[in-house]
Design an enzyme around this catalytic site. Structure first.
Site: not given
Ligand code: PMT
Length: 404
Positions: A211, A308
């Protein structure tokens, strides 16, 4: 934006070619309202004459510890008390070593020892000197005592080498000073693990799923946590960013690798922050050879399995569970979706991030977020990721060590 209005800054200039940039730094600090007094080491005076700094700062330049005339005007103890903070730029390898050792063998080192003001260093030296374990140990010692390191930057150096060790540009130093606002050492003695950037899932030897995460948000948080006194482990997916000063970096590529590094770091950390954009699915099988465009295989080239959930795995720990902070990258119903993730993943706090906003989110230097925990929500004003990171660290530290 905040400024340095009426801040009394003692600028220490040590010996190095970057000393010429410090003349401009005086002006940039004054532009933001600071009152600047300059102290030069003997080495610095080999590169730039004190008169330059005197003319720019509008104040006499201090050079000698044992100068009766200078002591009569403003003695070194008075000077040490005058400063709101001390900024050493450039901070040479030698100055860092002497400060780490607590020496007081010239005016600058004596002032640093005699002052209770926060100390900020902008290192500048040859890349091999910066990488040397002795310099790295000195940097860690100084940070552990509360000093803030800004930079160094990486790039081509005056000596012809390429690598980390260049002093940050004066404007960057000023911006970072303002961004950090010299945070209190709210995480002194604490261990923080942070995931940042994307993960990458191989399809075959030449292709992958990933991504647009640049890692900027997570790296800014790692830097802010280190400046706040924490021992920081930064688990970084494949990104093109320099490691923030004082941060231990673990590079990973796949989600499985990130999970393993996270589990290891979580064994000893107090706070776990998941800023990484983790790829939710990976190919069921990674092809050993490049997948060919042959007839008949186009319908089911990609079979995916769920990865995971790293942050949920850490939050589900019953033993050695840190305070767990997630991010929620959302494009609609941002708050509701973030609240859902806070509950589902059993997090202590979540940072809701509207990534549909072109001014923030993926790959931007800016961001706009709402911090949500089990007692409510707080929107933060849009700003640089470096500024937001400093605010997040303060909020996380407060929450982690009052309620957890
Ligand atoms: O890296 P940059 O370009 O500075 O951009 C920053 C960002 C937009 C990436 C950052 O601010 C952000 O929002 N990160 C989380 C991105 C994400 O994957 O969000 P999510 O809503 O899909 O996931 C929710 C949470 O679960 C997040 O804390 C993620 O790290 C975590 N996760 C998700 C999937 C997975 N398999 N394992 C996880 O730990």
């Amino acid at each position: 934006m905040s400024s340095l209005a009426d801040k009394r800054i003692l600028l220490g200039v040590s010996g190095g070619i970057a000393a010429y940039k410090s003349a401009d730094l005086v002006r940039r600090l004054q532009d933001r309202g600071a009152n600047v007094r300059v102290v030069m080491t003997a080495g610095a005076q080999e590169f730039v004459r004190p008169l330059t700094f005197q003319a720019l700062s509008g104040n006499p330049v201090h050079t000698d510890l044992l100068d009766p005339a200078a002591e009569a005007a403003m003695g070194h103890i008075e000077l040490a008390k005058w400063a709101d903070f001390i900024l050493v730029a450039p901070a040479s390898a030698s100055v860092m070593a002497r400060l780490a050792a607590g020496m007081a063998d010239d005016l600058l080192s004596t002032l640093c020892l005699a002052s209770e003001a926060p100390l900020v260093l902008a290192p500048a030296m040859n890349q091999a000197m910066w990488r040397h374990p002795a310099t790295q140990a000195n940097a860690r010692t100084l940070q552990a005592r509360g000093a803030t390191l800004l930079g160094p930057a990486a790039g081509s150096q005056a000596c012809g080498d390429v690598g980390p060790g260049r002093m940050l540009e004066p404007l960057d130093i000023v911006d970072q000073l303002i961004a950090t606002q010299l945070p209190a050492q709210v995480l002194a003695g604490k261990k923080v693990a942070i995931t940042a950037g994307p993960t990458r899932e191989a399809l075959d030897p030449v292709r992958y799923l990933s991504n647009h995460s640049s890692g900027k948000m997570g790296f800014a948080i790692a830097s802010a946590a280190a400046r706040a006194g924490a021992e920081v482990t930064l688990i970084a997916g494949p990104v093109r960013l320099d490691t923030p000063a004082g941060v231990h970096r673990v590079d990973v590529v796949s989600t499985t690798e990130m999970l393993a590094a996270a589990e290891k770091a979580a064994d000893s950390c107090d706070i776990f922050i998941s800023a990484a954009a983790v790829v939710d699915f990976r190919p069921a099988v990674v092809a050993e050879q490049k997948i060919k465009k042959q007839d008949g295989n186009d319908a089911d080239v990609l079979k995916l399995v769920k990865n995971p959930d790293i942050v949920a795995t850490i939050a589900a720990r019953t033993h050695k569970r840190p305070f767990v902070v997630g991010f929620a990258a959302e494009t609609e119903n941002v708050i509701a979706h973030a609240q859902g993730k806070l509950a589902r993943k059993q997090l202590d706090m979540i940072v809701a991030n509207d990534v549909s906003d072109p001014e923030g989110g993926f790959n931007s230097d800016r961001n706009q977020v709402v911090v949500i925990d089990h007692s409510g929500q707080q929107p933060l004003p849009a700003g640089l990721k470096t500024e937001l990171a400093a605010q997040l660290i303060e909020m996380i530290a407060k929450q982690a060590f009052t309620s957890h």
